[in-house]
Structure formats: structure tokens, C-alpha cells
Design a protein around this motif. Structure first.
Motif, PDB file in Angstrom:
ATOM      1  N   THR A  72       0.815  -1.206   0.000  1.00 28.09           N
ATOM      2  CA  THR A  72       0.000   0.000   0.000  1.00 28.09           C
ATOM      3  C   THR A  72       0.855   1.266   0.000  1.00 28.09           C
ATOM      4  OG1 THR A  72      -1.634   1.230   1.279  1.00 28.09           O
ATOM      5  CG2 THR A  72      -0.271  -0.316   2.507  1.00 28.09           C
ATOM      6  N   PRO A  73       0.836   2.006  -1.101  1.00 32.39           N
ATOM      7  CA  PRO A  73       1.548   3.290  -1.114  1.00 32.39           C
ATOM      8  C   PRO A  73       0.671   4.432  -0.623  1.00 32.39           C
ATOM      9  CG  PRO A  73       0.732   2.807  -3.294  1.00 32.39           C
ATOM     10  CD  PRO A  73       0.339   1.637  -2.424  1.00 32.39           C
ATOM     11  N   ARG A  74       1.298   5.393  -0.011  1.00 34.45           N
ATOM     12  CA  ARG A  74       0.573   6.624   0.320  1.00 34.45           C
ATOM     13  C   ARG A  74       0.329   7.388  -0.980  1.00 34.45           C
ATOM     14  NH1 ARG A  74       2.556   8.739   6.200  1.00 34.45           N
ATOM     15  NH2 ARG A  74       2.653   6.671   7.122  1.00 34.45           N
ATOM     16  N   GLU A  75      -0.736   8.152  -0.974  1.00 36.32           N
ATOM     17  CA  GLU A  75      -1.179   8.851  -2.183  1.00 36.32           C
ATOM     18  C   GLU A  75      -0.078   9.685  -2.839  1.00 36.32           C
ATOM     19  OE1 GLU A  75      -5.045  11.489  -3.493  1.00 36.32           O
ATOM     20  OE2 GLU A  75      -4.302  11.711  -1.435  1.00 36.32           O
ATOM     21  N   ARG A  76       0.774  10.292  -2.053  1.00 37.30           N
ATOM     22  CA  ARG A  76       1.784  11.201  -2.618  1.00 37.30           C
ATOM     23  C   ARG A  76       3.146  10.552  -2.840  1.00 37.30           C
ATOM     24  NH1 ARG A  76       0.590  16.956   0.343  1.00 37.30           N
ATOM     25  NH2 ARG A  76      -1.569  17.107  -0.344  1.00 37.30           N
ATOM     26  N   SER A  77       3.248   9.245  -2.679  1.00 36.59           N
ATOM     27  CA  SER A  77       4.547   8.604  -2.879  1.00 36.59           C
ATOM     28  C   SER A  77       4.875   8.513  -4.374  1.00 36.59           C
ATOM     29  CB  SER A  77       4.585   7.229  -2.222  1.00 36.59           C
ATOM     30  OG  SER A  77       3.583   6.403  -2.734  1.00 36.59           O
ATOM     31  N   GLU A 129      -1.574  -4.737  -9.644  1.00 32.56           N
ATOM     32  CA  GLU A 129      -2.980  -4.408  -9.894  1.00 32.56           C
ATOM     33  C   GLU A 129      -3.478  -3.498  -8.785  1.00 32.56           C
ATOM     34  OE1 GLU A 129      -7.291  -6.709  -9.828  1.00 32.56           O
ATOM     35  OE2 GLU A 129      -5.449  -7.858  -9.555  1.00 32.56           O
ATOM     36  N   LEU A 130      -4.008  -2.342  -9.159  1.00 34.83           N
ATOM     37  CA  LEU A 130      -4.594  -1.431  -8.174  1.00 34.83           C
ATOM     38  C   LEU A 130      -5.971  -1.974  -7.814  1.00 34.83           C
ATOM     39  CD1 LEU A 130      -4.447   1.185  -6.534  1.00 34.83           C
ATOM     40  CD2 LEU A 130      -5.374   2.388  -8.536  1.00 34.83           C
ATOM     41  N   GLY A 179      -3.499   3.758  -1.588  1.00 40.16           N
ATOM     42  CA  GLY A 179      -4.047   2.798  -2.528  1.00 40.16           C
ATOM     43  C   GLY A 179      -3.636   1.413  -2.079  1.00 40.16           C
ATOM     44  N   LEU A 180      -4.283   0.401  -2.593  1.00 38.61           N
ATOM     45  CA  LEU A 180      -3.927  -0.983  -2.273  1.00 38.61           C
ATOM     46  C   LEU A 180      -3.642  -1.721  -3.571  1.00 38.61           C
ATOM     47  CD1 LEU A 180      -3.646  -3.283  -0.162  1.00 38.61           C
ATOM     48  CD2 LEU A 180      -6.046  -3.820  -0.639  1.00 38.61           C
ATOM     49  N   PHE A 181      -2.439  -2.243  -3.675  1.00 35.55           N
ATOM     50  CA  PHE A 181      -2.011  -3.009  -4.843  1.00 35.55           C
ATOM     51  C   PHE A 181      -1.795  -4.462  -4.462  1.00 35.55           C
ATOM     52  CE2 PHE A 181      -0.725   1.182  -6.313  1.00 35.55           C
ATOM     53  CZ  PHE A 181      -0.929   1.115  -7.693  1.00 35.55           C
ATOM     54  N   ARG A 182      -1.812  -5.306  -5.480  1.00 32.32           N
ATOM     55  CA  ARG A 182      -1.400  -6.695  -5.299  1.00 32.32           C
ATOM     56  C   ARG A 182      -0.713  -7.172  -6.564  1.00 32.32           C
ATOM     57  NH1 ARG A 182      -7.172  -9.864  -5.655  1.00 32.32           N
ATOM     58  NH2 ARG A 182      -7.554  -9.364  -7.845  1.00 32.32           N
ATOM     59  N   VAL A 183       0.170  -8.119  -6.382  1.00 28.00           N
ATOM     60  CA  VAL A 183       0.771  -8.854  -7.483  1.00 28.00           C
ATOM     61  C   VAL A 183       0.424 -10.313  -7.231  1.00 28.00           C
ATOM     62  CG1 VAL A 183       2.889  -9.559  -8.646  1.00 28.00           C
ATOM     63  CG2 VAL A 183       2.642  -7.196  -7.822  1.00 28.00           C
TER      64      VAL A 183
END
Length: 174
Positions: free
Chosen positions: A48-53, A86-87, A127-131
Motif C-alpha cells: 500500500t503506497p501513500r497517495e503522494r509517494s 494491480e490497483l 491505494g492498495l495493490f497486489r501482485v
């Protein structure tokens, strides 16, 4: 070179405090690598990245990424994943996956502090991503365990002399 079995890989990915490094592609084509927390669930690596990363912007533009999850102590286990992120949830949808974030935080801070960590950072939209591992190229490696032979731990392509024999003590001429 010994590879981790699926069970060994899954156990390693479940260990607390193991940090992942993610490599993404900047708009100018240069690489960008950053360490971060992750969790392995449902056959995927979640992060999970922060919005501004910076790396969030990179993944929005180009979902190709490389993940490196490794350790320094013996047996030097590592999992390398090349795939597409994938977001799953965009910023503003944080409440839909907050429980997963709590579980992720509990891997890195004492469980009793995980809720406080989530509460204290709740204003930082993420956001939440996965691979998905099934859709990615996954390579694993570790040094031989005590009951395993030490020969062949390095790929022969690393040696210019094809007659070199090698084990955990280093290369030797045969």
C-alpha cells in the motif's frame, strides 16, 4: 542452487518484520526502488503506497514492477517476483480494506500497537495493490541446509572457467 518449496516460500513470506523492496519504472525510464511493508495472502503480495509517494505515481502509469523479499541471516532466503501490480483499491476506498492494513501493520509493529498505528495514519490516503504470484515470474533461492549437499549453489553462468567446481566454501579447480 536450492529453491524454496512452495511451503518454505509461504512460511518465509509469512514471517514478521521481513521487508520488501519494490522496483518500478519512472516516467524517464529510470528505475526507482523503495523498501516497504507487505503481506502475503490469497496467493498474492499486497502492499500500500501513500497517495503522494513517487512509486504510487509510477505504478499508476506503468504497472510493471519487481519485488525483492530477502533476508541477511543464513540461509539467505530470497523471493524475487516480476509482474504487474494491480490497483485493487484506489485512494478514498481505504475503509474497504482497513482490516488488511491492520494485519499488515501487525507484521511490523507489536500487535497491540498496530491499531494505534492505523489510527494515527488514517488521514494518509493510500491505494492498495497486489501482485498475484500465479500471474508473475517468481524465483526463489536459499543456501543449502545442513543436511543438503553444498555443491552447485551458484549458477555455472557466473564462472568464466567451465571446469570450476563450487560449494559453500567457494570455487575450486577440478
Amino acid at each position: 542452487m536450492p529453491k524454496l518449496t512452495d511451503a518454505e516460500r509461504n512460511a518465509f513470506l509469512a514471517e514478521r518484520k521481513v521487508v520488501m523492496k519494490i522496483g518500478v519504472v519512472r516516467p524517464d525510464g529510470s528505475p526507482f526502488v523503495t523498501p516497504l511493508w507487505f503481506i502475503h495472502e490469497d496467493g498474492a503480495i499486497w502492499f500500500t503506497p501513500r497517495e503522494r509517494s513517487e512509486w504510487f505515481d509510477c505504478l499508476r502509469r506503468d504497472p510493471r514492477c519487481s519485488l525483492c523479499i530477502d533476508e541477511q541471516p543464513l540461509p539467505y532466503r530470497k523471493v524475487i517476483v516480476e509482474g504487474r501490480a494491480e490497483l485493487v483499491h484506489d485512494v478514498g476506498e481505504d475503509d474497504e480494506w482497513r482490516d488488511l492494513y491492520r494485519r499488515m501493520a501487525a507484521r511490523y509493529v507489536p500487535e497491540k500497537d498496530a491499531e494505534a498505528y492505523v489510527r494515527n495514519t488514517i488521514g494518509e490516503r493510500r491505494g492498495l495493490f497486489r501482485v498475484k504470484l500465479a500471474d508473475a515470474k517468481v524465483r526463489t533461492w536459499r543456501l543449502p541446509l545442513k543436511d543438503e549437499p553444498g555443491e552447485g549453489i551458484w549458477a555455472k553462468r557466473y564462472f568464466q572457467d567451465p571446469n570450476v567446481q563450487f560449494d559453500t566454501r567457494g570455487p575450486e579447480k577440478s
